[in-house]
Structures are given as structure tokens and as C-alpha cells.
Design a protein around this motif. Structure first.
Motif, PDB file in Angstrom:
ATOM      1  N   SER A 131      -5.715  -1.284  -4.192  1.00 34.02           N
ATOM      2  CA  SER A 131      -4.913  -1.611  -4.178  1.00 34.02           C
ATOM      3  C   SER A 131      -4.285  -1.213  -2.956  1.00 34.02           C
ATOM      4  O   SER A 131      -3.602  -0.738  -2.946  1.00 34.02           O
ATOM      5  CB  SER A 131      -3.751  -3.302  -4.971  1.00 34.02           C
ATOM      6  OG  SER A 131      -3.880  -4.105  -3.227  1.00 34.02           O
ATOM      7  N   LYS A 132      -4.153  -2.153  -1.607  1.00 36.42           N
ATOM      8  CA  LYS A 132      -3.987  -1.070  -0.251  1.00 36.42           C
ATOM      9  C   LYS A 132      -2.371  -1.556  -0.431  1.00 36.42           C
ATOM     10  O   LYS A 132      -1.592  -0.984   0.286  1.00 36.42           O
ATOM     11  CB  LYS A 132      -4.713  -1.674   1.128  1.00 36.42           C
ATOM     12  CG  LYS A 132      -6.465  -1.385   0.365  1.00 36.42           C
ATOM     13  CD  LYS A 132      -5.889   0.498   0.480  1.00 36.42           C
ATOM     14  CE  LYS A 132      -7.685   0.311   0.756  1.00 36.42           C
ATOM     15  NZ  LYS A 132      -8.382   1.564   0.218  1.00 36.42           N
ATOM     16  N   THR A 133      -1.988  -2.971  -1.082  1.00 34.37           N
ATOM     17  CA  THR A 133      -0.306  -3.450  -1.086  1.00 34.37           C
ATOM     18  C   THR A 133       0.251  -3.067  -1.740  1.00 34.37           C
ATOM     19  O   THR A 133       1.874  -3.473  -1.532  1.00 34.37           O
ATOM     20  CB  THR A 133      -0.507  -5.179  -1.069  1.00 34.37           C
ATOM     21  OG1 THR A 133      -1.346  -5.563  -1.778  1.00 34.37           O
ATOM     22  CG2 THR A 133      -1.741  -5.630   0.401  1.00 34.37           C
ATOM     23  N   VAL A 134       0.067  -2.000  -3.464  1.00 32.48           N
ATOM     24  CA  VAL A 134       0.983  -1.829  -3.494  1.00 32.48           C
ATOM     25  C   VAL A 134       1.667  -0.601  -3.247  1.00 32.48           C
ATOM     26  O   VAL A 134       0.992   0.233  -2.547  1.00 32.48           O
ATOM     27  CB  VAL A 134      -0.234  -1.811  -5.194  1.00 32.48           C
ATOM     28  CG1 VAL A 134       0.683  -1.333  -6.835  1.00 32.48           C
ATOM     29  CG2 VAL A 134      -0.511  -3.667  -5.151  1.00 32.48           C
ATOM     30  N   ASP A 135       2.307  -0.396  -4.709  1.00 40.83           N
ATOM     31  CA  ASP A 135       3.665   0.563  -3.683  1.00 40.83           C
ATOM     32  C   ASP A 135       3.220   2.026  -4.134  1.00 40.83           C
ATOM     33  O   ASP A 135       2.140   2.261  -4.958  1.00 40.83           O
ATOM     34  CB  ASP A 135       4.997   0.825  -4.607  1.00 40.83           C
ATOM     35  CG  ASP A 135       5.921   1.361  -4.743  1.00 40.83           C
ATOM     36  OD1 ASP A 135       5.998   2.876  -4.973  1.00 40.83           O
ATOM     37  OD2 ASP A 135       6.776   1.092  -4.254  1.00 40.83           O
ATOM     38  N   SER A 136       3.405   3.126  -3.769  1.00 42.67           N
ATOM     39  CA  SER A 136       2.365   4.482  -3.620  1.00 42.67           C
ATOM     40  C   SER A 136       2.965   4.968  -5.123  1.00 42.67           C
ATOM     41  O   SER A 136       1.796   5.971  -5.906  1.00 42.67           O
ATOM     42  CB  SER A 136       2.752   5.927  -3.412  1.00 42.67           C
ATOM     43  OG  SER A 136       4.412   5.931  -2.809  1.00 42.67           O
TER      44      SER A 136
ATOM     45  N   VAL B 124       8.019  -2.678  -9.247  1.00 44.23           N
ATOM     46  CA  VAL B 124       6.265  -3.400  -9.146  1.00 44.23           C
ATOM     47  C   VAL B 124       5.753  -4.242 -10.679  1.00 44.23           C
ATOM     48  O   VAL B 124       5.888  -4.100 -11.405  1.00 44.23           O
ATOM     49  CB  VAL B 124       5.565  -2.175  -8.588  1.00 44.23           C
ATOM     50  CG1 VAL B 124       4.355  -2.777  -8.270  1.00 44.23           C
ATOM     51  CG2 VAL B 124       5.596  -1.042  -7.699  1.00 44.23           C
TER      52      VAL B 124
ATOM     53  N   GLU C 244       2.770  -5.770 -10.423  1.00 43.71           N
ATOM     54  CA  GLU C 244       2.041  -5.605 -11.353  1.00 43.71           C
ATOM     55  C   GLU C 244       2.304  -4.760 -12.271  1.00 43.71           C
ATOM     56  O   GLU C 244       1.327  -5.256 -13.298  1.00 43.71           O
ATOM     57  CB  GLU C 244       1.343  -5.513  -9.812  1.00 43.71           C
ATOM     58  CG  GLU C 244       0.554  -6.140  -8.842  1.00 43.71           C
ATOM     59  CD  GLU C 244       1.987  -6.678  -7.708  1.00 43.71           C
ATOM     60  OE1 GLU C 244       1.404  -6.884  -6.832  1.00 43.71           O
ATOM     61  OE2 GLU C 244       2.948  -5.716  -8.098  1.00 43.71           O
TER      62      GLU C 244
END
Length: 133
Positions: free
Chosen positions: A49-54, A87, A89
């Protein structure tokens, strides 16, 4: 006329079998297997996923095989990992992992047979063969 009758009977038998199979209550094994697959898929989606925290990149790998005794340690490590608490998720995934661990050690303890204890096998994603229907 006879081949048509055979086909009709075969169709009825297949439909009956499908209905009976879906109406059967889940076994401990089937529940653990489906939950482990769900967790592994959710983890893969989370990583891509591109929108999740690093911080997701720092999470321990989570490839599960309920036939591998090391899955218990893998689940414990993942749930106890201190990062990514902010996060949503990740917290949801940790809760699913905690549930799977509890089911494995409590409810299914006597029903499961571990076929291996190869902890390295849980570090690499395993490509699953194409399932035939």
C-alpha cells in the motif's frame, strides 16, 4: 435420453454436495487455516500500500504456515513488535495475529499436527501453487 438423465443426476449430486459442504461448521483446522491465509494476505496488502506509514517497512515479516511449529514464535514476535502503533491497519493485523495465536495454543492445541519446525521457511514468501477447482 439416458445421457441427459445421467447429467441431471450428476448436477443434483454436485449441488447437494456443495450445499452440505458450505453448511458444515468450521473445524478448528479450517478456521486456523483460513485466518492464517487472511493475515498473510492482509500483511502483503499492507506492505504494498502506498498510503500507509513508512514504519510498515520495519515490521517483522509475516508469512504464516500453520503446519510449521515456528508459527507460534512468529505470531508472538509480530504482536509484541513495538512499532507502528499509530497505524490502524497494523493494529487490526496484530489483533488478528493475537486471535490466531490464541486459537492455536488454546482451542486447537490437541487438534493440530506441526509437520516442521523450520523457522527460516517463515522468512520467505512461499508462492502457492495454482489450486484446481
Amino acid at each position: 435420453k439416458l445421457p441427459t438423465m445421467k447429467m441431471l443426476l450428476l448436477l443434483i449430486a454436485l449441488l447437494s454436495a456443495a450445499l452440505l459442504a458450505s453448511a458444515a461448521p468450521p473445524t478448528c483446522y479450517s478456521r486456523v487455516l483460513s485466518l492464517s491465509k487472511e493475515i498473510t494476505e492482509s500483511f502483503k496488502e499492507l506492505q504494498t500500500s502506498k498510503t500507509v506509514d513508512s514504519c510498515v517497512e520495519t515490521l517483522p515479516r509475516l508469512y504464516l504456515d500453520i503446519h510449521n511449529y515456528c508459527v507460534l514464535a512468529k505470531l508472538r514476535d509480530f504482536v509484541a513488535y513495538p512499532g507502528c502503533d499509530r497505524v490502524v491497519e497494523v493494529n487490526e493485523l496484530k489483533e488478528k495475529a493475537r486471535s490466531l495465536y490464541t486459537i492455536l495454543i488454546s482451542y486447537c492445541r490437541r487438534d493440530l499436527v506441526f509437520l516442521t519446525d523450520d523457522c527460516n521457511a517463515l522468512e520467505i514468501p512461499i508462492s502457492t501453487p495454482i489450486e484446481h477447482s
